[in-house]
Write a protein that holds these residues in place. Sequence first.
Motif, PDB file in Angstrom:
ATOM      1  N   GLU A  65      38.571  28.763  35.058  1.00 29.83           N
ATOM      2  CA  GLU A  65      37.878  27.691  36.087  1.00 29.83           C
ATOM      3  C   GLU A  65      38.467  27.872  37.445  1.00 29.83           C
ATOM      4  N   LEU A  66      39.487  28.510  37.750  1.00 27.39           N
ATOM      5  CA  LEU A  66      39.639  28.575  39.267  1.00 27.39           C
ATOM      6  C   LEU A  66      38.765  29.703  39.852  1.00 27.39           C
ATOM      7  N   LEU A  67      38.873  30.724  39.011  1.00 29.84           N
ATOM      8  CA  LEU A  67      38.193  31.990  39.581  1.00 29.84           C
ATOM      9  C   LEU A  67      36.626  31.945  39.866  1.00 29.84           C
ATOM     10  N   ILE A  68      36.056  31.108  38.847  1.00 34.21           N
ATOM     11  CA  ILE A  68      34.539  30.921  38.981  1.00 34.21           C
ATOM     12  C   ILE A  68      34.230  30.254  40.290  1.00 34.21           C
ATOM     13  N   ASN A  69      35.020  29.626  40.896  1.00 34.77           N
ATOM     14  CA  ASN A  69      34.862  28.937  42.097  1.00 34.77           C
ATOM     15  C   ASN A  69      35.133  29.978  43.392  1.00 34.77           C
ATOM     16  N   ARG A  70      35.363  31.180  42.917  1.00 37.07           N
ATOM     17  CA  ARG A  70      35.835  32.183  44.090  1.00 37.07           C
ATOM     18  C   ARG A  70      34.991  33.486  44.050  1.00 37.07           C
ATOM     19  N   ILE A  71      34.791  33.973  42.846  1.00 39.41           N
ATOM     20  CA  ILE A  71      34.306  35.104  42.713  1.00 39.41           C
ATOM     21  C   ILE A  71      32.786  34.826  41.433  1.00 39.41           C
ATOM     22  N   LYS A  72      31.837  35.624  41.484  1.00 40.73           N
ATOM     23  CA  LYS A  72      30.865  35.467  40.306  1.00 40.73           C
ATOM     24  C   LYS A  72      31.358  35.275  39.169  1.00 40.73           C
ATOM     25  N   PRO A  73      30.774  34.769  38.054  1.00 42.71           N
ATOM     26  CA  PRO A  73      31.341  34.433  36.809  1.00 42.71           C
ATOM     27  C   PRO A  73      31.669  35.611  35.865  1.00 42.71           C
ATOM     28  N   TRP A  74      30.845  36.853  36.292  1.00 45.83           N
ATOM     29  CA  TRP A  74      30.952  37.913  35.258  1.00 45.83           C
ATOM     30  C   TRP A  74      32.395  38.436  35.910  1.00 45.83           C
ATOM     31  N   GLY A  75      32.714  38.386  37.283  1.00 45.94           N
ATOM     32  CA  GLY A  75      34.042  38.861  37.551  1.00 45.94           C
ATOM     33  C   GLY A  75      35.201  37.985  37.137  1.00 45.94           C
ATOM     34  N   ALA A  76      34.809  36.531  37.134  1.00 46.06           N
ATOM     35  CA  ALA A  76      35.977  35.901  36.849  1.00 46.06           C
ATOM     36  C   ALA A  76      36.142  36.072  35.321  1.00 46.06           C
ATOM     37  N   ILE A  77      35.268  36.438  34.254  1.00 42.46           N
ATOM     38  CA  ILE A  77      35.606  36.638  33.128  1.00 42.46           C
ATOM     39  C   ILE A  77      36.276  37.856  32.967  1.00 42.46           C
ATOM     40  N   ALA A  78      35.949  39.128  33.706  1.00 43.97           N
ATOM     41  CA  ALA A  78      36.562  40.359  33.654  1.00 43.97           C
ATOM     42  C   ALA A  78      38.153  40.113  34.085  1.00 43.97           C
ATOM     43  N   VAL A  79      38.122  39.589  35.095  1.00 42.89           N
ATOM     44  CA  VAL A  79      39.672  39.261  35.480  1.00 42.89           C
ATOM     45  C   VAL A  79      40.553  38.652  34.565  1.00 42.89           C
ATOM     46  N   VAL A  80      40.304  37.548  33.956  1.00 39.67           N
ATOM     47  CA  VAL A  80      41.033  36.951  32.902  1.00 39.67           C
ATOM     48  C   VAL A  80      41.096  37.981  31.681  1.00 39.67           C
ATOM     49  N   TRP A  81      40.063  38.280  31.263  1.00 40.65           N
ATOM     50  CA  TRP A  81      40.098  39.409  30.119  1.00 40.65           C
ATOM     51  C   TRP A  81      41.153  40.468  30.288  1.00 40.65           C
ATOM     52  N   LEU A  82      41.154  40.831  31.503  1.00 40.84           N
ATOM     53  CA  LEU A  82      42.098  42.175  31.868  1.00 40.84           C
ATOM     54  C   LEU A  82      43.379  41.383  31.886  1.00 40.84           C
TER      55      LEU A  82
END
Length: 549
Positions: free
Chosen positions: A131-148
């Motif tokens: 939820e924090l990351l989707i306010n900073r980068i595109k959702p696909w990027g937020a998903i990738a970062v958390v999954w990594l």
Amino acid sequence: MTTHFRSPLQAQRWEFGSIRTARLTFWVGVILIVFSVYDFGAIAFREPYGMHQWRQCDAYSVTLNYARESRGLMDPAMHFQHGDSGGEAVGEFTLTYFLNGALWRATGVQPWTLRWTHLCILLLGFGGLFELLINRIKPWGAIAVVWLTMSSGLMAFYGPNYLVNSAALGCLFFAWWAADKWWRSSQSNFKLGAIASIALTLAVLFRPTMALGWWPLVLMSFSALRPLRWVVMWVVPLLFGVAWVVWAKEVNALNGSVYYLTSIRPIWSCEQPEEVWRAFREDVLPQWYHRYTIIAIGLMTLVAFVWGRGKDRANAYALATGGIAIGLLMYFLLWFENLNVHDYYLIEFQILVPLFGLWLLRVIEAAEISNPRRLALIILAVFAGLIQFADAGLRTRMKHRPVGGWLSETLLPARERDVWSWFHWDQNRRFSNQSAWVDHLRSNGIMRTDLVISVPDPSPNITLSLMDQKGFTDLYDDAYAGDERIAHYVMRGAKFLTCNDENWYELHKQSPWLTHEMTKLGNFRVFDLLNSDATLRSRDSIPNPTENP
């Protein structure tokens, strides 16, 4: 003109179709990772097992004592009786152990709930991080970062685990999310600030070195609209953390407990730094991320900078990432001597992963890379992710049961596979009937508070907690060996000796302490020490003070 520091947790919101769809995709992926990579379906109901079974059994032991005895939160104790009291010792904050102990008093002992508790806290943290990351980068990027971040072999094994370390990380990530929401409310919503502060407090109590994750919050203090409120939010948890460490050291000193580490073990005090470094590189670091994953991400970073041609480097994110990296280097040097086998010490390294991923994706987005090159980066990222998912999944399975096939032979070193194959063989040889030990002991009149010597066991609590029995093991008291060691523990109150290994018994069966075998269950033997030949001879040699000379 006044220049304000741009917070590493501040940036514009990206719109990418339906945020609801992104959230659904994220959580579906999380569930798949938990069951495929974490192997949760196979290990969800298991007792402590696998890597660092002894530390898992420490947690299990404390929880069992909360369940079986009238102990308050601030009065934890282990089954292991080394020291000057009844096993009282303090390491990490025992809140999750205490709550599960209370649950077990109502439901009966259900060890698996401790795994589930820590996994749920970790997943809550990953949800907050997304939820924090989707306010900073595109959702696909937020998903990738958390999954990594989720895909580390450390997360796969220690996520659904008896150890509380992963839960501490989950608390930190959740605190970042709450703090960010509080930031965007201009620190006007007291509830959000309180939630962030409580989550930070739990993180630093569970694992004091999680204080490394305070760095982004410290940076944000320079541009907070209400700086005093903001600083109080992250300083108060640190005070609780320091107080806990001081209190834990005092309790351990008072009870003569030397087991829990509450001090540093720096590189400059290490007698064999080369050996520790070799073990770290060969045995510990591969548990974090596979080397191919690290190489692939390194290449992505390099080409992003080369193709970016000096454009926006997301300096605020770079400062946050760089600060965490420097902090982790200091952490590495201060606890260096523990990094030869204690892979869970690298869970702190997960603090760096989402910040680094956020910074890297901001750099890539600012670089305006052409589509063919962007496609090359995506392919490299997918390769890194697939390798990591496969490696973490196989490593986790390898620590719980034997694995085979060409993929495991390709990704996992033969030496590691051989070590774990031996571990499973040895566990099956010695513990195959372990589930019957508790009832067997009680049926023979041995209460859980009757002190035993449990051999062989180089850990404090593995065998003692699994048979819910207070006593001693092979750990510590190295000045004593053989019969002298048994005599030492009899003097300290040991009444029985339990043996779980036929080989050990064959080597020691001539001992006068092992002449009175009470019972045998497969390879599990119990000896009455107080009625052994050694004890009877000692009694005969001691004059009776009630007799007249």
